[in-house]
Motif scaffolding. Structure first.
Motif, mmCIF file in Angstrom:
data_model
loop_
_atom_site.group_PDB
_atom_site.id
_atom_site.type_symbol
_atom_site.label_atom_id
_atom_site.label_comp_id
_atom_site.label_asym_id
_atom_site.label_seq_id
_atom_site.Cartn_x
_atom_site.Cartn_y
_atom_site.Cartn_z
ATOM 1 N N VAL A 29 38.023 68.632 28.677
ATOM 2 C CA VAL A 29 37.243 69.660 27.987
ATOM 3 C C VAL A 29 37.723 71.051 28.382
ATOM 4 O O VAL A 29 37.933 71.927 27.537
ATOM 5 C CB VAL A 29 35.735 69.504 28.306
ATOM 6 N N GLU A 30 37.932 71.258 29.677
ATOM 7 C CA GLU A 30 38.352 72.552 30.200
ATOM 8 C C GLU A 30 39.785 72.890 29.778
ATOM 9 O O GLU A 30 40.134 74.059 29.595
ATOM 10 C CB GLU A 30 38.253 72.559 31.722
ATOM 11 N N ALA A 31 40.622 71.871 29.626
ATOM 12 C CA ALA A 31 42.041 72.102 29.336
ATOM 13 C C ALA A 31 42.329 72.354 27.858
ATOM 14 O O ALA A 31 43.328 72.991 27.524
ATOM 15 C CB ALA A 31 42.852 70.896 29.811
ATOM 16 N N CYS A 32 41.485 71.883 26.989
ATOM 17 C CA CYS A 32 41.786 71.971 25.553
ATOM 18 C C CYS A 32 41.783 73.424 25.063
ATOM 19 O O CYS A 32 40.770 74.116 25.145
ATOM 20 C CB CYS A 32 40.757 71.165 24.758
ATOM 21 N N ALA A 36 38.316 71.595 21.135
ATOM 22 C CA ALA A 36 38.102 70.443 20.258
ATOM 23 C C ALA A 36 37.370 69.302 20.952
ATOM 24 O O ALA A 36 36.986 68.337 20.294
ATOM 25 C CB ALA A 36 39.451 69.942 19.741
ATOM 26 N N ILE A 37 37.175 69.420 22.280
ATOM 27 C CA ILE A 37 36.534 68.327 23.007
ATOM 28 C C ILE A 37 35.190 68.787 23.547
ATOM 29 O O ILE A 37 35.072 69.874 24.113
ATOM 30 C CB ILE A 37 37.413 67.842 24.175
ATOM 31 N N THR A 38 34.199 67.947 23.365
ATOM 32 C CA THR A 38 32.871 68.249 23.903
ATOM 33 C C THR A 38 32.436 67.136 24.847
ATOM 34 O O THR A 38 32.874 65.995 24.738
ATOM 35 C CB THR A 38 31.828 68.390 22.770
ATOM 36 N N ARG A 39 31.576 67.507 25.760
ATOM 37 C CA ARG A 39 31.076 66.557 26.748
ATOM 38 C C ARG A 39 29.556 66.656 26.734
ATOM 39 O O ARG A 39 28.972 67.611 27.220
ATOM 40 C CB ARG A 39 31.623 66.965 28.116
ATOM 41 N N ASP A 40 28.937 65.674 26.119
ATOM 42 C CA ASP A 40 27.472 65.658 26.083
ATOM 43 C C ASP A 40 27.041 64.372 26.780
ATOM 44 O O ASP A 40 27.048 64.304 28.000
ATOM 45 C CB ASP A 40 26.993 65.734 24.633
ATOM 46 N N LYS A 41 26.672 63.359 26.040
ATOM 47 C CA LYS A 41 26.419 62.047 26.656
ATOM 48 C C LYS A 41 27.746 61.355 26.937
ATOM 49 O O LYS A 41 27.912 60.655 27.931
ATOM 50 C CB LYS A 41 25.555 61.177 25.727
ATOM 51 N N LEU A 42 28.677 61.554 26.003
ATOM 52 C CA LEU A 42 30.029 61.031 26.136
ATOM 53 C C LEU A 42 30.997 62.148 25.761
ATOM 54 O O LEU A 42 30.589 63.171 25.220
ATOM 55 C CB LEU A 42 30.243 59.844 25.186
ATOM 56 N N GLN A 47 38.405 65.878 15.602
ATOM 57 C CA GLN A 47 39.787 65.751 15.129
ATOM 58 C C GLN A 47 40.167 66.899 14.199
ATOM 59 O O GLN A 47 41.348 67.259 14.101
ATOM 60 C CB GLN A 47 39.979 64.397 14.413
ATOM 61 N N ALA A 48 39.212 67.502 13.532
ATOM 62 C CA ALA A 48 39.500 68.609 12.613
ATOM 63 C C ALA A 48 39.945 69.855 13.367
ATOM 64 O O ALA A 48 40.722 70.668 12.850
ATOM 65 C CB ALA A 48 38.268 68.910 11.767
ATOM 66 N N LYS A 49 39.470 70.015 14.606
ATOM 67 C CA LYS A 49 39.863 71.180 15.415
ATOM 68 C C LYS A 49 41.138 70.921 16.206
ATOM 69 O O LYS A 49 41.827 71.845 16.616
ATOM 70 C CB LYS A 49 38.746 71.532 16.408
ATOM 71 N N CYS A 50 41.427 69.654 16.486
ATOM 72 C CA CYS A 50 42.557 69.282 17.346
ATOM 73 C C CYS A 50 43.892 69.692 16.726
ATOM 74 O O CYS A 50 44.124 69.467 15.541
ATOM 75 C CB CYS A 50 42.515 67.776 17.574
ATOM 76 N N ILE A 51 44.758 70.298 17.553
ATOM 77 C CA ILE A 51 46.084 70.719 17.084
ATOM 78 C C ILE A 51 47.182 69.791 17.625
ATOM 79 O O ILE A 51 48.360 70.128 17.590
ATOM 80 C CB ILE A 51 46.367 72.190 17.476
ATOM 81 N N ASN A 52 46.768 68.654 18.176
ATOM 82 C CA ASN A 52 47.714 67.634 18.665
ATOM 83 C C ASN A 52 48.695 68.151 19.708
ATOM 84 O O ASN A 52 49.858 67.753 19.719
ATOM 85 C CB ASN A 52 48.473 67.000 17.488
ATOM 86 N N CYS A 53 48.228 69.020 20.584
ATOM 87 C CA CYS A 53 49.130 69.599 21.596
ATOM 88 C C CYS A 53 49.381 68.648 22.772
ATOM 89 O O CYS A 53 50.358 68.783 23.492
ATOM 90 C CB CYS A 53 48.553 70.915 22.113
ATOM 91 N N GLY A 54 48.473 67.714 23.013
ATOM 92 C CA GLY A 54 48.658 66.751 24.093
ATOM 93 C C GLY A 54 48.246 67.238 25.479
ATOM 94 O O GLY A 54 48.401 66.506 26.460
ATOM 95 N N CYS A 60 43.790 64.628 31.879
ATOM 96 C CA CYS A 60 42.887 63.528 32.250
ATOM 97 C C CYS A 60 43.429 62.767 33.446
ATOM 98 O O CYS A 60 44.504 62.191 33.390
ATOM 99 C CB CYS A 60 42.691 62.580 31.072
ATOM 100 N N LYS A 61 42.661 62.738 34.513
ATOM 101 C CA LYS A 61 43.114 62.074 35.741
ATOM 102 C C LYS A 61 42.868 60.564 35.731
ATOM 103 O O LYS A 61 43.228 59.866 36.654
ATOM 104 C CB LYS A 61 42.489 62.725 36.966
ATOM 105 N N HIS A 62 42.235 60.093 34.672
ATOM 106 C CA HIS A 62 41.962 58.652 34.584
ATOM 107 C C HIS A 62 42.759 57.973 33.467
ATOM 108 O O HIS A 62 42.455 56.839 33.099
ATOM 109 C CB HIS A 62 40.461 58.410 34.380
ATOM 110 N N GLU A 63 43.723 58.699 32.927
ATOM 111 C CA GLU A 63 44.576 58.161 31.847
ATOM 112 C C GLU A 63 43.743 57.570 30.710
ATOM 113 O O GLU A 63 44.057 56.503 30.170
ATOM 114 C CB GLU A 63 45.565 57.135 32.399
ATOM 115 N N ALA A 64 42.668 58.268 30.387
ATOM 116 C CA ALA A 64 41.753 57.763 29.358
ATOM 117 C C ALA A 64 42.041 58.325 27.979
ATOM 118 O O ALA A 64 41.402 57.911 27.010
ATOM 119 C CB ALA A 64 40.316 58.112 29.760
ATOM 120 N N ILE A 65 42.967 59.283 27.892
ATOM 121 C CA ILE A 65 43.244 59.910 26.600
ATOM 122 C C ILE A 65 44.660 59.615 26.165
ATOM 123 O O ILE A 65 45.592 59.705 26.960
ATOM 124 C CB ILE A 65 43.030 61.432 26.653
#
Ligand code: SF4
Ligand code: SF4
Length: 68
Positions: A29-32, A36-42, A47-54, A60-65
């Motif tokens: 969330v902090e890096a984007c 484009a990423i929000t943190r609420d319950k999950l 995807q409409a805001k994402c610019i696919n920068c990677g 992500c320190k848990h390799e979840a993305i």
């Protein structure tokens, strides 16, 4: 597009579930640069805001993305 593996993501039900910190994961969330990423319950990606920068993939320190 960005895909989140919710099994690997430490953030569940509004807080970090990996350790006992009780806080939010500091990562995607902090890096984007496109807010484009929000943190609420999950963690969720607009995807409409994402610019696919990677950047979130590296942040992500848990390799979840992944960029698919
Ligand atoms: S790929 Fe870039 S713009 Fe898209 S969610 Fe990740 S950090 Fe944000
Ligand atoms: S950085 Fe990774 S583990 Fe942390 S909230 Fe984002 S997807 Fe989940």
């Amino acid at each position: 597009m960005i895909k989140i593996d919710y099994e690997k993501c430490c953030f569940k039900d509004g807080k970090c579930s990996t350790c006992s910190c009780g806080g939010a994961c500091d990562g995607c969330v902090e890096a984007c640069p496109a807010q484009a990423i929000t943190r609420d319950k999950l963690v969720e990606v607009d995807q409409a805001k994402c610019i696919n920068c990677g950047i979130c993939v590296s942040a992500c320190k848990h390799e979840a993305i992944s960029l698919v």
